[in-house]
Design an enzyme around this catalytic site. Structure first.
Site, short mmCIF file in Angstrom:
data_model
loop_
_atom_site.label_atom_id
_atom_site.label_comp_id
_atom_site.label_asym_id
_atom_site.label_seq_id
_atom_site.Cartn_x
_atom_site.Cartn_y
_atom_site.Cartn_z
N TYR A 1 26.10 -10.80 5.87
CA TYR A 1 24.29 -11.62 5.46
C TYR A 1 24.72 -12.98 5.46
CZ TYR A 1 23.79 -6.60 4.50
OH TYR A 1 23.07 -5.21 4.98
N CYS B 1 21.01 0.79 5.30
CA CYS B 1 21.46 -0.18 3.45
C CYS B 1 22.98 0.07 2.98
CB CYS B 1 20.31 0.08 2.44
SG CYS B 1 21.67 -1.35 1.21
#
Length: 308
Positions: free
Chosen positions: A194, A55
């Site tokens: 994203y 992440c």
């Protein structure tokens, strides 16, 4: 049900999508600050950091933790990049390399920490998690705030003569410029990948991918012949951009369809900039686990396809 709909809160394949097919990142919920005299005071070994190496938001905090010399003050535990229906698992559930057991509670998933802090928590079970062992709750789960906490909150308990103590990644003299750059980089690059990757319509995808590459073009000009983005020194702007660029070619280019150009072949200045940080500063290299990055992004993509 306590904790809301836990499966939808944890399922990385089920992303929040607007009516226009675009990805809508929810705001973080826990937004407390560590400060002298406050509820959460700066103390050694009171806090624990939970991350997933795959992440980018979590590895921002790992980089700043090491840059500031906080390794002995704030221990860290890494969960697996292979999220399941309950979210990010610890080694108790998934013995993926470099994944650890939760040393505090023996949790199975990051989810368990959120529900321990608040049994009625209804947000998503994200990383990073900055945990308070004394009050047994989440202090903060917003990476942009955690890195600023790490930047200054513990300076008084660090050795005053260390260069790491003196390091200021958000100095007053550069603050306005850093904040302005962070803002457009976040919307078009950090979160832009994203928006492209999770877009559900062609229009939403194009509305994300075009500004993404427009901003990469702009950043290429900024770092041309420079080692740092702003002021000739390392700042949080470098940290925040690095975590996206280091993932770009091995993750976003393929898994998230950000495939107009690679960093390696399309952006020589950005390529030089991020590789210099990686190879010359241990804080950047040590936070970058390529196996976790590749596994995480292609795992999410594979699960999303299988569940359609």
């Amino acid at each position: 049900m306590s904790g809301g709909d836990c499966q939808s809160q944890a399922d990385v394949s089920q992303q929040p999508i607007g009516k226009d097919g675009s990805f809508k990142r929810p705001d973080s919920v826990f937004r407390n600050w560590i400060e002298k005299g406050g509820k959460f005071a700066p103390e050694a070994d009171r806090y624990h950091l939970y991350v997933v190496y795959g992440c980018p938001w979590a590895t921002r905090t790992l980089i700043v933790r090491k840059l500031k010399g906080l390794e002995d003050i704030i221990p860290v535990t890494a969960a697996s990049p292979r999220a399941d229906e309950h979210g990010w698992p610890f080694a108790k559930v998934d013995r993926f390399p470099d994944v650890e057991d939760d040393p505090l509670y023996g949790s199975e998933h990051i989810k368990d920490l959120y529900l321990k802090a608040d049994p009625d928590y209804s947000g998503r079970f994200t990383v990073p998690v900055l945990w308070d062992k004394k009050l047994e709750t989440v202090v903060n789960n917003e990476s942009s705030e955690i890195i600023r906490i790490f930047n200054s909150a513990f300076n008084e308990i660090l050795p005053p003569d260390l260069e790491k103590t003196k390091l200021d990644l958000h100095p007053a003299t550069l603050r306005e410029e850093i904040d302005e750059l962070n803002d457009w980089v976040y919307h078009t690059v950090n979160n832009g990948v994203y928006k492209a990757g999770f877009a559900k319509t062609q229009a939403a995808y194009e509305a994300a991918v075009k500004p993404l590459f427009g901003s990469l073009d702009r950043l290429e000009k900024i770092v041309d012949a420079r080692d740092y983005l702003i002021g000739g020194q390392l700042t949080e702007a470098d940290v925040r951009l690095f975590v996206t660029i280091v993932r770009f070619d091995i993750g976003y280019y393929g898994a998230f369809k950000c495939n107009i150009r690679t960093i390696r072949d399309g952006y020589p200045a950005l390529n030089r900039w991020f590789k210099k940080l990686y190879w010359t500063n241990p804080a950047f290299k040590s936070s970058t686990n390529l196996d976790h990055i590749k596994t995480g992004y292609y795992w999410i993509t594979a699960v999303s396809i299988l569940l359609r």
